[in-house]
Scaffold this motif. Structure first.
Motif, PDB file in Angstrom:
ATOM      1  N   PHE A 225      -3.793  -2.326  -6.795  1.00 14.31           N
ATOM      2  CA  PHE A 225      -4.984  -2.807  -7.508  1.00 14.31           C
ATOM      3  C   PHE A 225      -4.648  -3.331  -8.901  1.00 14.31           C
ATOM      4  O   PHE A 225      -5.425  -4.051  -9.511  1.00 14.31           O
ATOM      5  N   THR A 228      -0.390  -7.803 -11.289  1.00 11.37           N
ATOM      6  CA  THR A 228      -0.767  -9.021 -12.020  1.00 11.37           C
ATOM      7  C   THR A 228       0.106 -10.199 -11.633  1.00 11.37           C
ATOM      8  O   THR A 228      -0.216 -11.338 -11.915  1.00 11.37           O
ATOM      9  N   CYS A 286      -5.644  -7.278  -4.219  1.00 11.90           N
ATOM     10  CA  CYS A 286      -5.476  -7.645  -5.634  1.00 11.90           C
ATOM     11  C   CYS A 286      -5.782  -9.110  -5.928  1.00 11.90           C
ATOM     12  O   CYS A 286      -5.690  -9.537  -7.076  1.00 11.90           O
ATOM     13  N   TYR A 386     -11.872   1.873  -7.521  1.00  7.75           N
ATOM     14  CA  TYR A 386     -10.803   1.855  -6.515  1.00  7.75           C
ATOM     15  C   TYR A 386     -10.864   3.092  -5.618  1.00  7.75           C
ATOM     16  O   TYR A 386      -9.892   3.429  -4.947  1.00  7.75           O
TER      17      TYR A 386
END
Ligand SMILES: [Zn+2]
Length: 926
Positions: A225, A228, A286, A386
């Motif tokens: 989660f 990047t 993600c 989450y």
């Protein structure tokens, strides 16, 4: 002519020692010592020398103490290494040829036959026996065997039958260390590097990139989660491969590894790492993220690509920050997903800033990473959005979800790298099907081992922790191999029992090794061994008489008393053998003790045959003499410490032996009448005997040599100094020589045998009775008197150096009676702080005022400085110092060449006399 000639002593002794150390059951108490047997694939170096000499010194010690000692030796030839060596020699591999021809000095005609692996081990086994014999190692060679002897294989089959019946041998699917060149699983013994590496299970997170997946390996799938970006190495060539039919982009290395882990892999094309940079990938958990460049990404680690979670991984955080400092990718922000007490919103940032870390190469990065990972695992919780679960729960849930819904797979990889096979190839993780294992993970089996280990003697005691740890973490052990020498695995004869697994209870086999070879190996059924080792009767046992004799040998010798080995075997062999013993043998036949050695250094660097940093044992023996090699190896460090071989130090050891030799020859025939100084010498000798004995009983070879060599040599020097002029000493010197030779015989047996004959000692010194300290010969008074004299002589010498005048006379001024009283009270007292107050309660003392308190303080300091062996007897009874010095007056005058006066301090006019203390007279040099 009786010159010091170690080579000659060696020849003499070898002639007398033939068959001498063959040992049979007797009425004596037994002492059975064993050492991990060698794998004879190369020449012995001095490091090997110590491994076999330590047990030899201990064996010789107990033999002289009247025990029936067994020290056997065999050769471990199981496994694949020599097959690799023979192949390399057949291929004329220059490195291997150099090692064997130049370093190990194998003659060319022998080397030519090394294309047969068995020739290699046979050659070096004979070499080992020859060099061990040259070193004076007292082995019963009748019991020599190799692990490929047919009778030994029968023994191994019997052992495995029991392991199997106990449920310890299982078949399964397991990831193992594997060498693709040898096409074989790899054991600790087969590794050049990485023997501590463990196989770890990673989850591959599958990012979509066009029509292909880019997998990244993680131990923390829940952090998906917070991804990047991915990291790819722009300098690496990746491949596009069809893995089980779907397209993956991975490193070349990863493609090879996945093929070993139950995947079909078909490489389609190469992709430059640079071409992946700035592309995007996506994952349902993600979203879409870019691929960023990073040089630290290792193509040999898992898939060769990495997912980046800068909020929770310090490495990712710093790598991103570095790029952003250069003005790139500034739009990317860490995405936190875990709340953990003690850290701010972005734990990685928090930790990095707190530690003041400015770049990726900071040595603290690993520790910091570990710290955050464990904090998050033990007390972290995912954010509500989450799922809000604790990390320890979420991790497995998300991994399962990914595998079920998002195409994730498992990949095995080592936790530390590199892991390198002896053949030079990088070891990989392979999933083996139908692989046989020893189930060391079984908690019941572990418990049996722990329970027994708790009662074993372990030398040095610190190693217990390492044994406990090993028992705890041992996992199932792949116990068969496809290639190599050894015993066929009974349940699948295409496989062989691997080297560490056929070498766990062979100490029991030694007890019968010389007798069992008289029986045809075809007759050696499991029932035969059940009878010999377990006493189980069964009908129609062959050769019953011979079996009975073997049963008797086993019952006499077993269990072994001590097993010796280098410390790197704790994590495998030394622990494995306990697992096997507890399964097969009854409680009273389980191992009693282990002695673990430190490592050998050569001129400060680790000895290593493959790196050429070794000094061959045979060269050491011919350059310096076997006794020198033995004494150096035993004297430079205790067995469990690391030792460092340095030729210049070895030379001085040889000089010590020569001094010992000459001193004995000069002293043994002295026939003067004994005086006080002889009683002193013999009294001191008793403590040397006692302390040498204690040290050897505790395996402290260095400590023992210090007592037996240096202790006695120092005494003799003082003795000679104290002798009257023209005296060669008394007949007590003969007694001393007899003791001295025997105390040193375990260390320098060749010189020992020669001198023992010179002394007309009975039989061989190797079997002469070990000296026993006689308390009746201990004379504390005389020892104290000599101590007082030698300390005073030292004081006079140092004062003389200090004042630098040519003295005309020396006055020794003795402390008055009242000071002795104070000394006595303080020496006797348990509480040296309050004793001064007690002393001052006495009227007479109080009258002396400051003089008395000063003396009390000085006596306290002096008592602290004096060794206990001086203070204790003085506290019982003071000595008459005047009488001691009067008796030594002539000696002192001879020593210093001027008149010596002995006075009582109180009658002296000299100011310095007032400083006299008990056991420390005032010295006035004029
Ligand atoms: Zn290999």
């Amino acid at each position: 002519m009786n010159a010091f000639d170690l080579g000659k002593f060696e020849e003499e002794a070898q002639e007398q020692w033939t068959h001498t150390f063959e040992s049979n059951p007797s009425n004596l108490e037994k002492c059975y010592l064993t050492v991990a047997y060698p794998y004879p694939s190369g020449a012995m170096h001095v490091g090997h020398g110590r491994t076999y000499i330590v047990p030899d010194v201990i064996a010789r010690f107990w033999r002289m103490r009247g025990k029936q000692v067994l020290y056997p030796m065999a050769f471990h030839v199981t496994g694949a290494p020599v097959i690799g060596i023979s192949k390399r020699i057949a291929k004329n591999d220059p490195k291997t040829i150099h090692l064997y021809r130049d370093l190990y000095k194998v003659p060319q005609n022998v080397l030519d036959e090394f294309t047969d692996p068995l020739t290699i081990v046979r050659h070096f086994a004979s070499e080992y026996q020859r060099v061990m014999t040259a070193c004076g190692i007292s082995i019963d060679w009748r019991r020599r065997f190799t692990t490929v002897d047919p009778t030994y294989s029968k023994f191994i089959e019997w052992q495995w039958k029991h392991l199997f019946e106990a449920g310890h041998v299982i078949k399964g699917v397991h990831p193992v260390r594997y060498c693709t060149v040898d096409d074989n699983p790899v054991g600790d013994h087969d590794l050049l590097e990485g023997d501590k590496a463990e196989v770890i299970k990673f989850t591959l997170v599958m990012f979509q990139h066009g029509d292909a997946f880019i997998p990244t390996a993680t131990l923390r799938p829940e952090t998906i989660f917070g991804v990047t970006n991915l990291w790819a190495n722009p300098n690496v060539t990746y491949v596009r491969a069809l893995v089980d039919g779907s397209a993956w982009i991975i490193s070349q290395e990863a493609a090879e590894k996945l093929a070993l882990q139950d995947h079909t892999v078909e490489v389609q094309e190469e992709i430059a790492g640079q071409d992946l940079i700035d592309k995007t990938v996506s994952h349902p958990l993600c979203g879409t993220v870019p691929v960023l460049p990073a040089d630290f990404v290792d193509p040999d680690m898992a898939s060769g690509l990495v997912m980046s979670v800068p909020a929770h991984a310090p490495f990712d955080y710093i790598a991103l920050r570095d790029l952003q400092c250069a003005g790139k990718y500034t739009q990317i922000k860490p995405v936190p997903l875990i709340k953990v007490d003690g850290y701010g919103e972005i734990p990685a940032q928090d930790a990095v800033e707190k530690a003041g870390i400015t770049h990726q190469m900071d040595s603290r990065m690993d520790a910091l990473t570990q710290e955050i990972y464990s904090a998050e695992f033990s007390k972290g919780k995912l954010f509500e959005k989450y799922g809000g679960k604790p990390v320890r729960v979420a991790r497995d849930d998300i991994a399962a979800l990914m595998i079920e819904k998002y195409a994730s797979k498992i990949m095995y990889e080592f936790d530390t790298r590199p892991v390198v096979c002896r053949c030079g190839n990088k070891v990989k993780v392979k999933i083996l099907h139908d692989q046989w294992f020893l189930k060391y993970s079984d908690p019941t089996w572990k418990k049996q081992v722990s329970d027994h280990l708790g009662g074993m003697a372990l030398i040095p005691p610190e190693v217990r922790l390492e044994f406990d740890r090993t028992v705890d973490w041992l996992k199932d052990w792949a116990c068969t191999r496809r290639v190599g020498l050894g015993t066929r695995f009974p349940w699948d004869t295409t496989q062989l029992i691997e080297p560490l697994s056929d070498s766990t209870i062979y100490m029991a086999y030694y007890t019968i090794a010389h007798k069992i070879r008289e029986i045809d190996s075809k007759l050696l059924t499991p029932e035969v061994f059940d009878y010999i080792f377990l006493g189980k009767e069964s009908p129609e046992l062959p050769e019953k008489k011979k079996l009975e004799a073997m049963r008797k040998e086993f019952l006499y010798w077993y269990p072994y008393n001590y097993r010796f080995s280098a410390k790197d075997l704790i994590s495998n062999h030394l622990t494995f053998q306990l697992f096997h013993h507890v399964t097969i043998f009854p409680k009273d036949k389980l191992p009693r003790g282990m002695v673990v050695f430190g490592m050998g250094l050569l001129n400060g660097a680790k000895m290593s045959s493959s790196k050429g940093n070794v000094f061959l044992l045979e060269d050491a023996v011919s350059d310096f003499g076997a006794d020198t090699v033995r004494m150096f190896l035993m004297g430079s460090a205790e067995p469990w410490q690391d030792f460092d071989w340095r030729n210049e130090l070895v030379i001085s050891t040889k000089k010590q032996i020569e001094r010992f030799f000459n001193t004995v020859l000069e002293s043994k025939d002295a026939d003067g009448e004994p005086h006080d100084i002889d009683r002193w010498l013999i009294s001191r000798l008793q403590s040397h005997i006692q302390r040498t004995t204690e040290a050897l009983a505790n395996f402290q070879t260095r400590q023992a040599l210090q007592e037996a060599y240096s202790g006695i040599e120092t005494d003799l020097k003082w003795y000679r100094r104290r002798l009257a002029e023209n005296s060669d000493g008394s007949r007590e010197l003969h007694t001393l020589c007899s003791v001295w030779i025997r105390l040193l015989a375990p260390f320098i047996p060749f010189t020992g045998e020669h001198l023992w004959k010179e002394l007309a000692g009975e039989g061989l010194v190797s079997f002469a009775p070990w000296p026993v300290a006689n308390n009746k010969l201990i004379n504390t008074r005389i020892e104290l008197a000599e101590e007082l004299i030698s300390r005073t002589v030292e004081d006079i010498e140092s004062i003389r150096k200090l004042i630098q005048i040519t003295p005309k006379s020396i006055t020794i001024s003795i402390a008055p009676e009242w000071k002795h009283e104070i000394f006595l009270l303080i020496a006797k007292s348990n509480d040296r702080n309050t004793v001064i107050k007690e002393i001052m309660k006495d009227d007479a003392m109080r009258k002396r005022g400051k003089e008395a308190t000063d003396t009390a303080k000085q006596c306290t300091t002096l008592i602290h400085r004096l060794p206990p062996h001086v203070v204790e007897p003085l506290a019982r009874e003071p000595i008459n110092e005047i009488a001691v010095f009067e008796a030594a007056k002539k000696f002192l005058e001879k020593e210093f060449g001027v008149p010596v006066h002995i006075t009582e301090a109180e009658s002296s006019e000299h100011a310095k006399a007032a400083t006299a203390l008990p056991f420390k007279p005032a010295i006035i040099i004029e």
